[in-house]
Scaffold this motif. Structure first.
Motif, PDB file in Angstrom:
ATOM      1  N   UNK A  37       0.923  -1.328  -0.059  1.00 31.46           N
ATOM      2  CA  UNK A  37      -0.034   0.042   0.144  1.00 31.46           C
ATOM      3  C   UNK A  37       0.815   1.326   0.147  1.00 31.46           C
ATOM      4  N   UNK A  38       0.417   2.360  -0.553  1.00 33.65           N
ATOM      5  CA  UNK A  38       1.141   3.511  -0.606  1.00 33.65           C
ATOM      6  C   UNK A  38       0.146   4.626  -0.174  1.00 33.65           C
ATOM      7  N   UNK A  39       0.743   5.730   0.308  1.00 33.40           N
ATOM      8  CA  UNK A  39       0.089   7.122   0.929  1.00 33.40           C
ATOM      9  C   UNK A  39      -0.937   6.537   1.870  1.00 33.40           C
ATOM     10  N   UNK A  40      -0.393   5.700   3.188  1.00 32.85           N
ATOM     11  CA  UNK A  40      -1.114   5.456   3.902  1.00 32.85           C
ATOM     12  C   UNK A  40      -0.671   6.015   5.230  1.00 32.85           C
ATOM     13  N   UNK A  41      -1.473   6.180   6.144  1.00 33.56           N
ATOM     14  CA  UNK A  41      -0.989   6.731   7.304  1.00 33.56           C
ATOM     15  C   UNK A  41      -1.978   5.689   8.633  1.00 33.56           C
ATOM     16  N   UNK A  42      -1.386   4.701   8.629  1.00 32.74           N
ATOM     17  CA  UNK A  42      -2.488   3.770   9.514  1.00 32.74           C
ATOM     18  C   UNK A  42      -2.395   4.000  11.032  1.00 32.74           C
ATOM     19  N   UNK A  43      -3.676   3.890  11.504  1.00 35.40           N
ATOM     20  CA  UNK A  43      -3.811   4.093  13.028  1.00 35.40           C
ATOM     21  C   UNK A  43      -3.246   2.841  13.862  1.00 35.40           C
ATOM     22  N   UNK A  44      -3.146   1.701  12.948  1.00 31.99           N
ATOM     23  CA  UNK A  44      -2.618   0.559  13.639  1.00 31.99           C
ATOM     24  C   UNK A  44      -2.313  -0.614  12.566  1.00 31.99           C
ATOM     25  N   UNK A  45      -1.497  -1.422  12.818  1.00 33.03           N
ATOM     26  CA  UNK A  45      -1.531  -2.626  12.101  1.00 33.03           C
ATOM     27  C   UNK A  45      -2.053  -3.770  12.554  1.00 33.03           C
ATOM     28  N   UNK A  46      -2.799  -4.554  11.727  1.00 35.29           N
ATOM     29  CA  UNK A  46      -3.575  -5.898  12.025  1.00 35.29           C
ATOM     30  C   UNK A  46      -3.440  -6.633  10.883  1.00 35.29           C
ATOM     31  N   UNK A  47      -2.698  -7.975  11.651  1.00 35.73           N
ATOM     32  CA  UNK A  47      -2.301  -9.193  11.105  1.00 35.73           C
ATOM     33  C   UNK A  47      -3.177 -10.392  11.273  1.00 35.73           C
ATOM     34  N   UNK A  48      -3.891 -11.129  10.036  1.00 33.18           N
ATOM     35  CA  UNK A  48      -4.647 -12.272  10.426  1.00 33.18           C
ATOM     36  C   UNK A  48      -3.989 -13.262   9.902  1.00 33.18           C
ATOM     37  N   UNK A  49      -3.828 -14.636  10.641  1.00 37.40           N
ATOM     38  CA  UNK A  49      -3.354 -15.800  10.217  1.00 37.40           C
ATOM     39  C   UNK A  49      -4.265 -16.834   9.816  1.00 37.40           C
ATOM     40  N   UNK A  50      -3.784 -18.095   9.253  1.00 33.69           N
ATOM     41  CA  UNK A  50      -4.499 -19.103   9.190  1.00 33.69           C
ATOM     42  C   UNK A  50      -4.789 -19.833  10.442  1.00 33.69           C
ATOM     43  N   UNK A  51      -4.030 -19.752  11.410  1.00 32.00           N
ATOM     44  CA  UNK A  51      -3.759 -20.514  12.453  1.00 32.00           C
ATOM     45  C   UNK A  51      -3.780 -19.365  13.772  1.00 32.00           C
ATOM     46  N   UNK A  52      -3.964 -20.034  14.994  1.00 34.43           N
ATOM     47  CA  UNK A  52      -3.786 -19.393  16.404  1.00 34.43           C
ATOM     48  C   UNK A  52      -2.440 -19.300  16.535  1.00 34.43           C
ATOM     49  N   UNK A  53      -1.658 -18.343  16.989  1.00 39.03           N
ATOM     50  CA  UNK A  53      -0.362 -18.362  17.331  1.00 39.03           C
ATOM     51  C   UNK A  53      -0.060 -18.249  18.619  1.00 39.03           C
TER      52      UNK A  53
END
Length: 523
Positions: free
Chosen positions: A21-37
């Motif tokens: 992504x470009x020209x973004x100023x995110x409030x947070x980072x969220x990562x979702x996975x195929x499995x519980x970590x």
């Protein structure tokens, strides 16, 4: 129920911001996975460069993790999120290679790449799970500009990197401080500065893992086993170039009055230990300083420091025990190449008169054969037998005699291995290793044309490596991080070579070291 365990590594299914992504100023980072970590592993594996200042806060919801930072994002900057191979699913399954997500706060995302592979020095195999740091300078106190780790194939990819020159190092960063520490394994780059480029077609250069051992071995502990026997433990494996009891200094710590060290010896199964036989010592405090000629395996001299211990008023009841024949082999007749000798292992030094009484060597007709013995360790005695191709060694023990046959391999049993190393010259050291062993079986140097030959070899399989022995010490050196010194160029044959009796097996591949005009040869 009871099916095979799930060995599938966790995979990223969604990210905020989205990758590239470009020209973004995110409030947070969220990562979702195929499995519980495994949440602890995520904390260890997660990094973002450049590193935002301020506190990092994590929150979890199902298979998603949200990361927030106190700091504002920098303008027109590419951020690279890396989850290295320490990441684990809740089942304990780890990544095969890092996960990377990049986004930019400006209109352009950096497209540079830094690629390579980390390999072990013995056979050139993959060195997996090591940290990779790209720095803007050779200031090792500075935070790395980019971070990743090596995959199961030893390869690493630093993507979305600003196109510039970087000092790229590989570390076995055990304490996770992002700094090279004296005891950690490391690899320096093939040249001091590597330029990040959008081109991903160039071959991957090798970072060869080594260890810069500049620490002097030292006495870690002295223990009185009896009134006349001491065990001395060192901080690392110790080497005796000569066995000189008179080079040790043993004294009363209060008065300085010296006592004699009568014998020194080591044991095959514990290279950290040496044992001393001394004058009788009582239970006062004594000091001991080591023989100045002792070294570790890389040649560092022992630290000449006094170690203190308390003597022990106890009769020494240790008696000579025969531990076995060497080399060990479950065979009625052990074949010996010209480099091998029959040897006897004991628990302590044995007087010549005792060996003469205990040991008998005979030929195939049962006739006695003269022999002589020598020892470097004081517990393993090599037998020199100059008569015939067969010998039976018998050790007479109180309860039973034990014997072992040895057959000296002749020209009809032996073969040779040959090949070419490029470039040639006597600074090119070529080493032969047993296919499943870690110690060199033989060494030689290439001639000016790069030709090398190992002859009089038993019918076994061997690995071959060659390196440019720049400093002439006869062993491969890993270079240094600061000040930068390139590792000695090294190459391996990818497959073992098998020796055939009465035959020369020539390597089909050339051991190609770095050409002479490489930066390797200028550092």
């Amino acid at each position: 129920m009871g099916g095979p365990a799930d060995k599938t590594p966790p995979a990223l299914t969604e990210s905020t911001p989205m990758n590239e992504s470009v020209e973004v100023n995110p409030e947070f980072i969220r990562l979702t996975f195929t499995d519980y970590l495994d949440e602890a592993s995520f904390t260890q594996a997660f990094s973002i460069t450049p590193i935002p200042s301020g506190q990092r806060r994590l929150s979890w919801r199902g298979r998603s993790v949200t990361v927030r930072f106190d700091d504002e994002w920098r303008d027109s900057t590419t951020y690279v999120i890396t989850l290295d191979t320490r990441l684990r699913s809740w089942r304990g399954v780890g990544l095969l290679r890092p996960i990377i997500v990049a986004f930019a706060t400006g209109p352009v995302i950096d497209q540079g790449h830094l690629r390579g592979r980390a390999v072990e020095p013995l056979r050139g195999g993959a060195a997996e799970g090591l940290s990779v740091f790209a720095l803007d300078s050779q200031d090792l106190e500075a935070e790395p500009s980019y971070v990743t780790s090596t995959g199961e194939d030893g390869q690493f990819d630093l993507s979305y990197v600003r196109e510039a020159e970087y000092f790229v190092i590989v570390l076995d960063d055990a304490n996770r401080n992002r700094r090279p520490d004296p005891t950690e394994r490391f690899a320096v780059p093939p040249q001091p500065w590597i330029r990040a480029s959008a081109d991903t077609t160039a071959p991957r250069a090798a970072w060869v893992i080594g260890r810069l051992d500049t620490l002097a071995p030292a006495i870690d502990r002295v223990r009185a086993m009896s009134a006349v026997r001491l065990s001395v433990r060192f901080t690392e494996a110790i080497m005796m170039s000569q066995r000189r009891a008179d080079q040790w200094t043993l004294a009363d710590s209060a008065t300085g009055v010296a006592r004699n060290v009568q014998q020194v010896y080591g044991r095959l199964n514990d290279p950290l230990m040496l044992f001393l036989l001394t004058d009788s010592l009582d239970d006062r405090t004594w000091s001991l300083s080591p023989d100045v000629t002792l070294t570790d395996s890389t040649g560092n001299g022992v630290a000449i420091e006094r170690a203190f211990f308390t003597g022990r008023v106890r009769e020494d009841t240790t008696r000579v025990r025969f531990l076995g024949f060497l080399p060990e082999a479950p065979a009625a007749e052990i074949p010996l190449s010209p480099r091998d000798y029959p040897s006897l292992e004991f628990n302590q030094p044995v007087a010549d008169s005792t060996i003469a009484r205990m040991v008998q060597v005979s030929d195939s007709l049962g006739q006695d054969i003269p022999f002589s013995t020598s020892t470097m360790s004081g517990s393993v005695y090599r037998l020199t037998i100059d008569h015939g191709d067969y010998a039976r060694v018998t050790v007479h023990l109180p309860k039973a005699d034990i014997s072992q046959g040895y057959r000296r391999l002749t020209a009809r049993d032996l073969g040779s291995l040959s090949g070419v190393a490029v470039p040639g010259g006597t600074q090119i050291m070529v080493e032969l290793f047993p296919e499943h062993g870690n110690r060199p079986y033989a060494q030689t140097r290439a001639d000016d044309a790069g030709m090398f030959l190992f002859d009089q070899l038993p019918a076994e399989s061997f690995m071959i490596r060659a390196f440019h022995d720049r400093n002439g010490n006869g062993r491969w050196d890993a270079g240094a991080i600061s000040p930068f010194v390139a590792a000695e160029p090294i190459a391996w044959l990818s497959e073992p070579l098998s020796v055939r009796p009465r035959w020369d097996t020539a390597a089909a591949d050339t051991l190609r070291l770095i050409p002479p005009d490489s930066p390797y040869y200028r550092n």
